[in-house]
Scaffold this motif. Structure first.
Motif, PDB file in Angstrom:
ATOM      1  N   VAL A 394       0.777  -1.349  -0.014  1.00 63.00           N
ATOM      2  CA  VAL A 394      -0.162   0.131  -0.118  1.00 63.00           C
ATOM      3  C   VAL A 394       0.782   1.414   0.084  1.00 63.00           C
ATOM      4  O   VAL A 394       0.473   2.147  -0.748  1.00 63.00           O
ATOM      5  N   VAL A 395       1.902   1.392   0.721  1.00 64.40           N
ATOM      6  CA  VAL A 395       2.940   2.602   1.025  1.00 64.40           C
ATOM      7  C   VAL A 395       3.309   2.963  -0.358  1.00 64.40           C
ATOM      8  O   VAL A 395       3.298   4.211  -0.528  1.00 64.40           O
ATOM      9  N   PRO A 396       3.952   2.171  -1.240  1.00 61.16           N
ATOM     10  CA  PRO A 396       4.354   2.508  -2.435  1.00 61.16           C
ATOM     11  C   PRO A 396       3.520   3.298  -3.424  1.00 61.16           C
ATOM     12  O   PRO A 396       3.795   4.326  -4.077  1.00 61.16           O
ATOM     13  N   VAL A 397       1.920   2.678  -3.223  1.00 61.94           N
ATOM     14  CA  VAL A 397       1.015   3.422  -4.219  1.00 61.94           C
ATOM     15  C   VAL A 397       0.800   4.710  -3.599  1.00 61.94           C
ATOM     16  O   VAL A 397       0.498   5.526  -4.333  1.00 61.94           O
ATOM     17  N   LEU A 398       1.000   4.868  -2.327  1.00 57.60           N
ATOM     18  CA  LEU A 398       0.307   5.958  -1.626  1.00 57.60           C
ATOM     19  C   LEU A 398       1.534   7.207  -2.069  1.00 57.60           C
ATOM     20  O   LEU A 398       1.166   8.109  -2.140  1.00 57.60           O
ATOM     21  N   ALA A 399       2.666   6.617  -2.054  1.00 52.84           N
ATOM     22  CA  ALA A 399       3.917   7.477  -2.363  1.00 52.84           C
ATOM     23  C   ALA A 399       3.692   7.829  -3.665  1.00 52.84           C
ATOM     24  O   ALA A 399       4.034   9.141  -3.766  1.00 52.84           O
ATOM     25  N   GLU A 400       3.346   6.935  -4.518  1.00 51.16           N
ATOM     26  CA  GLU A 400       3.265   7.502  -5.928  1.00 51.16           C
ATOM     27  C   GLU A 400       2.141   8.510  -6.059  1.00 51.16           C
ATOM     28  O   GLU A 400       2.565   9.836  -6.816  1.00 51.16           O
TER      29      GLU A 400
END
Length: 471
Positions: A394-400
């Motif tokens: 989830v965090v990589p998607v939120l970071a993008e």
């Protein structure tokens, strides 16, 4: 459909255990099995379970041998000075005892392992809570929340996962968050103070004379549970109170048995080996922090060495293992049951679909505030998902999504740590079963009591991060 069923499965599990309609082990096994069939993947249930067991087997092994190791250390008296020091501070005042629980849990959490923290904290504080008739869910709630805040240490797991997932330096994530995390820890201490005042109001101000170092004749009076003349170890309301609480009544026999864990005359004590045991424990924790070997291997070696040196005779070793067999079976059984839950949740694709739905539900207008969104989402997502699923899925998607609006990945990473105070009470965290198992608290009772305070603590950490400009 998978998204709806995923949330339904988690909700069903929580409702059943909180209402005590099913035991946690039964719910962890039967509910996911039922939902696996419901999504049309019943034929793959075996594969999902084996995958889940394979992923959690090292954790189960670590817990098994860690319980044996720390159980032996408790038997031989390694933690008796800590308990005495806490008791001297607490003076059998419920408020001080609850604050002492938070302080002890926070200090022991420096080793970065939740299971270790809970084993030491419960072992030290449980007899005192039982003796004073204090609420055990207060102990588990305070310990879990304090450990959750401290779990953000770089070697604790979440910070390292966030750094790995976003290709950042862990120190760049953690160091600027120290002020916010310090505020969160202060919030836990304040919470423990308030809960302690509630316990004091409920029980009255108590005194406990010579609770740890008792004379043999006092032990005899307590064991006899009949004469009522052992006033030195009786609990009484302080000045201004009325009446007394006599712990020599027959229905308190269980409390007396539990309190004997602090008996300075117990046969398992090894005072001549105290510094060996202390050195072994420090070496073990140091090796764990430095990652010299896998943690299960370290505890396996440590347990074998501790048993061999402290109890060289085979009958004594068997007796010590048997004494801790209940805890080992309860905790390892719970972990393997949780493997069914996580295996189905992951294998069927429910976790992935739930994460995608949550991320997709964030409005575009919230893009510039994606760090705050991440912090808020970290509460439910790290509760309903494993840290691996959240930080790597989830965090990589939120970071993008945040990067598109000029939000730094560092802010996203720091915000993602906010939910750890709540995460440590998640049914997907094996360590929490160590906590409730050793404290003899129903998981549902722990959940009902702890969640609201853990959410509040997480929001304090998030708010402090925003206030200090690190999020």
């Amino acid at each position: 459909m998978l998204t709806i069923l995923g949330f339904a499965m988690i909700a069903t599990f929580l409702v059943l255990i909180m209402t005590k309609k099913m035991s946690p082990i039964a719910a962890l096994v039967l509910i996911p099995a039922l939902f696996c069939v419901a999504v049309g993947q019943g034929a793959k249930l075996g594969d999902y379970v084996i995958d889940g067991v394979g992923n959690l087997a090292p954790t189960a092994a670590m817990l098994m041998f860690a319980i044996v190791y720390f159980g032996v250390m408790i038997d031989v008296g390694l933690f008796d000075p800590i308990v005495r020091g806490i008791l001297r501070f607490c003076k059998a005042d419920p408020m001080r005892i609850v604050v002492g629980t938070a302080v002890l849990a926070a200090i022991v959490s420096l080793d970065g392992d939740g299971s270790t923290t809970f084993m030491i904290t419960v072992s030290a504080m449980y007899p005192l809570y039982k003796r004073l008739k204090m609420s055990l869910v207060v102990m588990t709630g305070v310990a879990a929340t304090a450990n959750g805040v401290m779990n953000t240490l770089p070697w604790g797991g979440p910070t390292a996962r966030a750094a790995t997932a976003l290709k950042l330096d862990a120190s760049e994530i953690f160091i600027p968050m120290i002020p916010a995390l310090a505020v969160g820890l202060l919030a836990v201490f304040l919470l423990s103070y308030v809960l302690g005042l509630r316990e004091r109001k409920r029980l009255g101000t108590l005194t406990l004379d010579e609770a740890l170092v008792r004379e043999p004749e006092q032990e005899t009076v307590l064991a006899g549970a009949g004469t009522g003349t052992g006033g030195g170890d009786r609990l009484r309301k302080g000045s201004g109170g009325t009446g007394s609480v006599d712990l020599t009544e027959a229905d308190d026999e269980e409390d007396e048995e539990e309190f004997k864990g602090l008996d300075p005359n117990r046969s398992t004590l090894r005072p001549k080996l105290y510094w060996f045991n202390a050195g072994l424990t420090i070496a073990l924790l140091t090796a764990m922090i430095m990652e010299l070997m896998p943690i299960p291997v370290l505890f396996l070696l440590g347990a074998a060495l501790a048993l061999t040196v402290n109890f060289p005779h085979m009958p004594d070793q068997r007796a010590r293992i048997a004494a801790h067999a209940d805890n080992v079976l309860n905790v390892s059984g719970m972990v393997f049951a949780a493997a069914v839950f996580t295996g189905v949740l992951t294998g069927t694709g429910m976790v992935e679909n739930m994460a995608d739905w949550v991320v997709g539900a964030v409005p575009d207008a919230m893009g510039p505030h994606m760090a705050i969104v991440t912090g808020l989402l970290s509460l439910p997502l790290t509760y309903f998902m494993s840290n691996d699923g959240f930080y790597f899925g989830v965090v990589p998607v939120l970071a993008e999504a945040g990067a598109a609006h000029g939000v730094s990945p560092l802010e996203i990473a720091r915000a993602s740590l906010a939910g750890q105070a709540l995460h440590m009470s998640s049914p997907l965290v094996p360590a929490v079963y160590v906590l409730v198992g050793m404290a003899k608290v129903e998981f549902g009772d722990h959940t009902r009591f702890t969640v609201k305070w853990a959410v509040l603590t997480s929001l304090v950490v998030l708010g402090a991060g925003i206030l200090f400009g690190t999020i």
